[in-house]
Design an enzyme around this catalytic site. Sequence first.
Site: not given
Length: 295
Positions: A47-48, A110, A136, A141, A164, A206
């Site tokens: 994401t980052t 989604y 993850y 998100r 994560k 993380i």
Amino acid sequence: MSRSFAGAGVALVTPFTRSGDLDEATLRRLVKRQVEGGIDVLVPCGTTGESATLTAEEQKRVIAISVEEAAGRVPVLAGAGANDTRVAVEKSKAAAALGASGILSVGPYYNKPTPEGYYRHFSTIADAVTIPIVVYNVPGRTGSNIDVKTQLRLAAHPNITAVKEASGNLGQVMEILRDRPPGFEVLSGDDAFTLAFMALGGEGVISVAANQVPGPLHDLAAACARGDFASARSLHNRLLKLMNLNFIESNPVPVKTSLALLGLCEESFRLPLCPPTEATREALRGALLELGLLA
């Protein structure tokens, strides 16, 4: 090859030029800074790293450069998730071929799968590659949570070695830590929860803030790992303001802005992300000054 991703991993930003292209030279410098700063794991294309706006070829380049610059000194846990299982398998195979040590695979966004859908998705990916998979879980998100029962079911797969956890639900984390099989690692997906996760028995984080302060994040995780929670609390309290400011606007806008203030990359984003407000920029500047990172 190590199947552990313990300690402080950095969720690497992806630097872009002012014109919006992938900035490979800056990426190499950022990876080198992380490795020399003591980070334990490199995590590109999450994401980052603005993975949602990277092309397939750009994603491969970011992973390849991370592997090249790491040069075997630290593992590279490559983001390769997708909300289409077939695409996630393709991305995971590509990352493995590039030399990644493992795959960070985000929950399908989604689609909002059922628990059985989550299980089949991650199991299919884990069956398709030989390098380890880190699940993850980030419901903020993706729109849905991977529940404890499903995570423990996935933990029984021989090629799914860690999670994560970014649900923000410490009760859920405690259940996973209590009931997980031996060797299954639990990593914090939130910087501010690192101390709590590791005090409960987790193996690391993380981290977004590691982009700014790789050494202190390594030191925080290392102090927790050796049971020195007095030192860990001191580091946690020192870094907490920065950790929280990194999410004052959508990640990675604040952290990349901070790196630009430090002269480490351009303040360049891909829409729909855009530069922060001046209030956010000044708050970040103040936090960097307090930590002695800016003169």
